[in-house]
Design a protein around this motif. Structure first.
Motif, PDB file in Angstrom:
ATOM      1  N   GLY A  76     -56.618  -3.496 -58.726  1.00  0.00           N
ATOM      2  CA  GLY A  76     -57.169  -3.153 -60.042  1.00  0.00           C
ATOM      3  C   GLY A  76     -58.277  -4.098 -60.449  1.00  0.00           C
ATOM      4  N   ALA A  94     -46.002  -6.107 -53.724  1.00  0.00           N
ATOM      5  CA  ALA A  94     -46.686  -4.886 -54.175  1.00  0.00           C
ATOM      6  C   ALA A  94     -47.367  -5.086 -55.527  1.00  0.00           C
ATOM      7  CB  ALA A  94     -45.687  -3.733 -54.243  1.00  0.00           C
ATOM      8  N   ALA A  95     -46.705  -5.796 -56.429  1.00  0.00           N
ATOM      9  CA  ALA A  95     -47.285  -6.005 -57.764  1.00  0.00           C
ATOM     10  C   ALA A  95     -48.570  -6.817 -57.670  1.00  0.00           C
ATOM     11  CB  ALA A  95     -46.286  -6.703 -58.677  1.00  0.00           C
ATOM     12  N   PRO A 148     -45.063  -4.494 -61.387  1.00  0.00           N
ATOM     13  CA  PRO A 148     -46.437  -4.368 -61.892  1.00  0.00           C
ATOM     14  C   PRO A 148     -46.542  -4.361 -63.417  1.00  0.00           C
ATOM     15  CG  PRO A 148     -46.000  -2.699 -60.210  1.00  0.00           C
ATOM     16  CD  PRO A 148     -44.701  -3.351 -60.546  1.00  0.00           C
ATOM     17  N   SER A 192     -55.061 -10.584 -59.575  1.00  0.00           N
ATOM     18  CA  SER A 192     -53.890 -10.747 -58.710  1.00  0.00           C
ATOM     19  C   SER A 192     -52.951 -11.830 -59.218  1.00  0.00           C
ATOM     20  CB  SER A 192     -54.323 -11.076 -57.277  1.00  0.00           C
ATOM     21  OG  SER A 192     -54.790 -12.410 -57.175  1.00  0.00           O
ATOM     22  N   THR A 194     -51.251  -4.686 -56.167  1.00  0.00           N
ATOM     23  CA  THR A 194     -51.686  -3.660 -57.123  1.00  0.00           C
ATOM     24  C   THR A 194     -52.648  -4.258 -58.139  1.00  0.00           C
ATOM     25  OG1 THR A 194     -49.627  -2.434 -56.862  1.00  0.00           O
ATOM     26  CG2 THR A 194     -50.888  -2.010 -58.871  1.00  0.00           C
ATOM     27  N   TRP A 195     -52.277  -5.406 -58.698  1.00  0.00           N
ATOM     28  CA  TRP A 195     -53.141  -6.070 -59.669  1.00  0.00           C
ATOM     29  C   TRP A 195     -54.448  -6.529 -59.016  1.00  0.00           C
ATOM     30  CZ3 TRP A 195     -53.016  -6.943 -64.931  1.00  0.00           C
ATOM     31  CH2 TRP A 195     -51.903  -6.419 -65.588  1.00  0.00           C
TER      32      TRP A 195
END
Length: 178
Positions: free
Chosen positions: A142, A134-135, A104, A21, A138-139
């Motif tokens: 992941g 959001a980025a 992202p 993150s 998303t990270w």
């Protein structure tokens, strides 16, 4: 034992999420550092161009004066200025790529073409942040998934490595002692 393995897997997943993150935040701090470096390089370039123009020379002509000087010091100064011009163009290109990239993707832009000095200084002064865009999420997702998978693979490998030991112990315990 099974509960402990699940707890370790969850801990690895959470740590992976927390670690990943931070990638967008690192990219943001890197981009800010590039901006500062470009500002300073621009001051130096403007001063060089102003002095050259004051003496009736363009940038390339002034650099040629340095290059053709019999003095090593002046030739070295010319090389230094060429390096400054090149670094400015390189950082300007990377800043443009970072501006155009979606949130992202920015960490990949940094990793692909990082300026060593800027990267090192960003890492040295990096301040973690909570990702709420959001980025970052998303990270984080992941990283959570990567941590989960890594812990699962490690657990599978370790379970396979300890199986022969457990099997031998079970056989010894099952064999009657005479």
């Amino acid at each position: 034992m099974l509960m402990f393995g699940r707890m370790l897997t969850m801990a690895a997943a959470i740590l992976g999420g927390l670690f990943f993150s931070q990638a967008p935040e690192f990219a943001q701090q890197y981009r800010q550092r590039i901006g500062g470096a470009l500002d300073e390089l621009k001051v130096m370039i403007t001063q060089f161009d102003t002095q050259a123009n004051h003496h009736g020379l363009g940038r390339q002509e002034a650099l040629n004066v340095y290059s053709s000087s019999p003095e090593t010091f002046l030739r070295d100064q010319g090389d230094t200025m060429r390096g400054i011009f090149q670094r400015y163009e390189t950082l300007l290109t990377q800043q443009d790529e970072l501006i155009k990239a979606s949130l992202p993707i920015k960490p990949f832009v940094v990793m692909r073409n990082a300026d060593p000095m800027t990267f090192t200084n960003t890492w040295r002064d990096y301040a973690p942040a909570v990702p709420i865009d959001a980025a970052g999420l998303t990270w984080a997702g992941g990283g959570f998934f990567a941590g989960w998978v890594a812990a699962g693979i490690l657990g599978f490998v370790l379970k396979g490595a300890t199986r022969p030991l457990r099997t031998n112990r079970a056989r010894k315990q099952a064999t009657p002692q005479v």
